[in-house]
Motif scaffolding. Structure first.
Motif, mmCIF file in Angstrom:
data_model
loop_
_atom_site.group_PDB
_atom_site.id
_atom_site.type_symbol
_atom_site.label_atom_id
_atom_site.label_comp_id
_atom_site.label_asym_id
_atom_site.label_seq_id
_atom_site.Cartn_x
_atom_site.Cartn_y
_atom_site.Cartn_z
ATOM 1 N N LEU A 1 2.187 -4.224 38.178
ATOM 2 C CA LEU A 1 2.720 -5.507 38.659
ATOM 3 C C LEU A 1 4.205 -5.635 38.357
ATOM 4 O O LEU A 1 4.947 -6.318 39.094
ATOM 5 C CB LEU A 1 1.944 -6.663 38.031
ATOM 6 N N GLU A 2 4.658 -5.006 37.284
ATOM 7 C CA GLU A 2 6.096 -5.027 36.996
ATOM 8 C C GLU A 2 6.877 -4.307 38.088
ATOM 9 O O GLU A 2 7.986 -4.704 38.449
ATOM 10 C CB GLU A 2 6.366 -4.402 35.631
ATOM 11 N N TYR B 1 8.515 -8.605 44.685
ATOM 12 C CA TYR B 1 7.822 -9.902 44.752
ATOM 13 C C TYR B 1 7.713 -10.473 43.340
ATOM 14 O O TYR B 1 6.728 -10.216 42.616
ATOM 15 C CB TYR B 1 6.431 -9.735 45.351
ATOM 16 N N PRO B 2 8.728 -11.214 42.911
ATOM 17 C CA PRO B 2 8.735 -11.738 41.534
ATOM 18 C C PRO B 2 7.572 -12.669 41.219
ATOM 19 O O PRO B 2 7.218 -12.841 40.043
ATOM 20 C CB PRO B 2 10.078 -12.481 41.459
ATOM 21 N N ASP B 3 7.006 -13.313 42.239
ATOM 22 C CA ASP B 3 5.930 -14.254 41.984
ATOM 23 C C ASP B 3 4.560 -13.582 41.895
ATOM 24 O O ASP B 3 3.531 -14.269 41.922
ATOM 25 C CB ASP B 3 5.896 -15.314 43.082
ATOM 26 N N ILE B 4 4.516 -12.258 41.807
ATOM 27 C CA ILE B 4 3.228 -11.552 41.818
ATOM 28 C C ILE B 4 2.363 -11.937 40.636
ATOM 29 O O ILE B 4 1.135 -11.997 40.729
ATOM 30 C CB ILE B 4 3.450 -10.020 41.856
ATOM 31 N N PHE B 5 3.008 -12.255 39.493
ATOM 32 C CA PHE B 5 2.216 -12.633 38.320
ATOM 33 C C PHE B 5 1.574 -14.014 38.509
ATOM 34 O O PHE B 5 0.613 -14.347 37.828
ATOM 35 C CB PHE B 5 3.081 -12.612 37.058
ATOM 36 N N ASP B 6 2.144 -14.808 39.439
ATOM 37 C CA ASP B 6 1.491 -16.076 39.768
ATOM 38 C C ASP B 6 0.292 -15.848 40.693
ATOM 39 O O ASP B 6 -0.727 -16.538 40.587
ATOM 40 C CB ASP B 6 2.501 -17.016 40.452
ATOM 41 N N ASP B 7 0.460 -14.871 41.594
ATOM 42 C CA ASP B 7 -0.650 -14.563 42.511
ATOM 43 C C ASP B 7 -1.824 -13.920 41.778
ATOM 44 O O ASP B 7 -2.992 -14.231 42.028
ATOM 45 C CB ASP B 7 -0.163 -13.623 43.618
ATOM 46 N N PHE C 1 1.832 -3.976 50.323
ATOM 47 C CA PHE C 1 2.715 -3.435 49.292
ATOM 48 C C PHE C 1 1.995 -3.386 47.942
ATOM 49 O O PHE C 1 2.042 -2.376 47.219
ATOM 50 C CB PHE C 1 3.981 -4.292 49.194
ATOM 51 N N VAL C 2 1.336 -4.495 47.597
ATOM 52 C CA VAL C 2 0.641 -4.571 46.301
ATOM 53 C C VAL C 2 -0.497 -3.544 46.236
ATOM 54 O O VAL C 2 -0.644 -2.806 45.255
ATOM 55 C CB VAL C 2 0.101 -5.989 46.053
ATOM 56 N N GLU D 1 -14.506 -1.169 44.984
ATOM 57 C CA GLU D 1 -13.657 -1.835 45.977
ATOM 58 C C GLU D 1 -12.596 -2.665 45.262
ATOM 59 O O GLU D 1 -12.906 -3.458 44.368
ATOM 60 C CB GLU D 1 -14.510 -2.737 46.868
ATOM 61 N N VAL D 2 -11.328 -2.464 45.667
ATOM 62 C CA VAL D 2 -10.210 -3.248 45.133
ATOM 63 C C VAL D 2 -9.658 -4.090 46.294
ATOM 64 O O VAL D 2 -9.190 -3.521 47.301
ATOM 65 C CB VAL D 2 -9.116 -2.346 44.547
ATOM 66 N N ALA D 3 -9.735 -5.403 46.198
ATOM 67 C CA ALA D 3 -9.319 -6.308 47.286
ATOM 68 C C ALA D 3 -8.286 -7.308 46.764
ATOM 69 O O ALA D 3 -8.339 -7.745 45.607
ATOM 70 C CB ALA D 3 -10.527 -7.051 47.858
ATOM 71 N N PHE D 4 -7.331 -7.661 47.637
ATOM 72 C CA PHE D 4 -6.275 -8.620 47.268
ATOM 73 C C PHE D 4 -6.092 -9.605 48.424
ATOM 74 O O PHE D 4 -5.968 -9.193 49.593
ATOM 75 C CB PHE D 4 -4.973 -7.869 46.970
ATOM 76 N N LYS D 5 -6.043 -10.911 48.096
ATOM 77 C CA LYS D 5 -5.860 -11.979 49.097
ATOM 78 C C LYS D 5 -4.488 -12.607 48.916
ATOM 79 O O LYS D 5 -4.073 -12.874 47.776
ATOM 80 C CB LYS D 5 -6.947 -13.043 48.941
ATOM 81 N N ASN D 6 -3.843 -12.861 50.059
ATOM 82 C CA ASN D 6 -2.538 -13.523 49.994
ATOM 83 C C ASN D 6 -2.167 -14.008 51.390
ATOM 84 O O ASN D 6 -2.729 -13.567 52.392
ATOM 85 C CB ASN D 6 -1.480 -12.551 49.467
#
Length: 397
Positions: free
Chosen positions: A109-110, A116-122, A156-157, A143-148
């Motif tokens: 995440l770093e 995307y500096p706000d990634i730690f908020d997401d 990217f993430v 399974e690795v899933a990400f919502k945004n």
């Protein structure tokens, strides 16, 4: 009839009430339709506007096949000779905890935070908001899933996470390979020593029991045992025949074995034979001259004295020979022994030969008996030797 009429009347009343109710509802609806329409239109418009104002939420995901390679465990099992079927079992809950742990995700995440500096908020660690890591049911897949709201951000993430997971997996694999190589390098000298020791034991076993292949050796020993047993039976028959012939010769000569040997020794003595021949010639001469001279005549006196002297010399020679070899022989047998003829000499010689043959056959039977016992003992040991041989070969392999 009165009861039936009452029931019918009641039913007609209920039907009329229902009709009145519907009529009332439609009457109200007809008078207030504008209110109903206005309310419905307002609610629908409000919901549509709210929905329109909301940003769309996207979801991306990738799949991980979590399966440990078996080569490492196979190498260790082969080198140590152990079998551990559970060595490749995977605790998927633990794997998920590791993949979702701050120690793994924070460095990733770093890197994402640079863009995307706000990634730690997401992705609120450790709750993992909007990031889901789970095992698909009845599979080896995670399974690795990400919502945004931002599809590019999702890609990217997820790319960063996948790349880091891949790098981590490659690093772990390299570490496993390095550990495996280290383990193998440590094992090689020990195994070389063990192989040398096992080969030495195998060589000692072969030298001790004198074989190359234990099965071939067992066959050879069996064949030798059969040949020895056949030879033993044949020798036993020969011994019985020799003893029978010996008994017949002994009966004809009426001599003990010692006496037969003594007669043979006297027969083979040159001096004794010379004196015996001279005695015979003197006796012949006395017989010839006795027809011309009397016993008191000088020639006869001389011949008789010569005969007596020869008999004395023969007796002394006989005693000397027998005393040296066999001690005293019965006195009553002295004449027989001192005058062996050719027939008795031949029979005596045969008797002695049979005696020697009997001794040789008895010695041979003892030797065959000993050899048979040794072979039987070695054959009894062969199953154990064969098992040791097979165990050593397997351990060396």
């Amino acid at each position: 009839f009165a009861s039936s009429l009452s029931i019918m009347t009641q039913k007609q009343d209920e039907t009329m009430d229902d009709n009145n109710g519907f009529s009332h509802f439609f009457a109200v609806l007809k008078r207030r339709w504008l209110v109903f329409f206005t309310v419905t239109l307002g609610v629908t418009t409000g919901v549509g506007y709210w929905t329109y104002q909301q940003s769309p939420i996207y979801q991306g995901k990738f799949l991980l096949l979590i399966e440990k390679p078996q080569e490492q465990s196979n190498i260790e099992n082969n080198l140590t000779g152990s079998i551990s079927p559970s060595s490749t079992d995977i605790d998927y809950n633990t794997e998920i905890e590791i993949l979702g742990s701050p120690s793994v995700l924070v460095p990733i995440l770093e890197e994402v935070a640079v863009k995307y500096p706000d990634i730690f908020d997401d992705i609120n660690l450790p709750n993992l908001d909007d990031l889901s890591i789970k095992q698909l049911e009845n599979t080896k897949i995670i399974e690795v899933a990400f919502k945004n709201k931002d599809p590019e951000k999702i890609k990217f993430v997820l790319d960063k996470i996948a790349d880091n997971y891949l790098a981590k997996n490659l690093a772990d694999s390299k570490n496993n390979v390095d550990e495996g190589l280290k383990f193998v390098r440590n094992q090689v000298p020990q195994l070389e020593k063990k192989v040398v020791s096992l080969q030495t034991n195998l060589e000692n076993l072969r030298q001790k029991y004198q074989f190359i292949d234990p099965q071939v050796k067992a066959t050879e020993l069996t064949q030798q045992l059969v040949a020895i047993e056949q030879d033993y039976l044949s020798t036993q028959i020969q011994l019985q025949q020799a003893k029978s012939a010996y008994a017949n010769l002994q009966k004809q000569l009426n001599l003990t074995p010692e006496q037969a040997i003594a007669v043979n020794d006297l027969t083979e003595s040159p001096k004794y034979q010379s004196l015996s021949k001279e005695l015979q010639q003197t006796e012949i001469e006395i017989a010839n001259k006795s027809a011309v001279f009397t016993d008191k005549s000088p020639p006869m006196i001389i011949l008789n004295e010569k005969k007596a002297n020869l008999i004395k010399l023969l007796e002394e020679e006989r005693k000397n020979i027998l005393a040296k070899q066999y001690g005293k022989i019965e006195t009553e047998r002295s004449i027989t022994l001192s005058s062996p003829n050719q027939i008795r000499a031949k029979l005596t010689e045969q008797l002695l030969l049979k005696g020697n043959e009997i001794e040789m056959l008895e010695t041979k039977m003892e030797r065959l008996k000993t050899a048979s016992g040794d072979l039987n003992k070695r054959l009894q040991e062969m199953p154990k030797v064969t098992r040791q041989y097979a165990d050593l070969l397997r351990d060396i392999q």
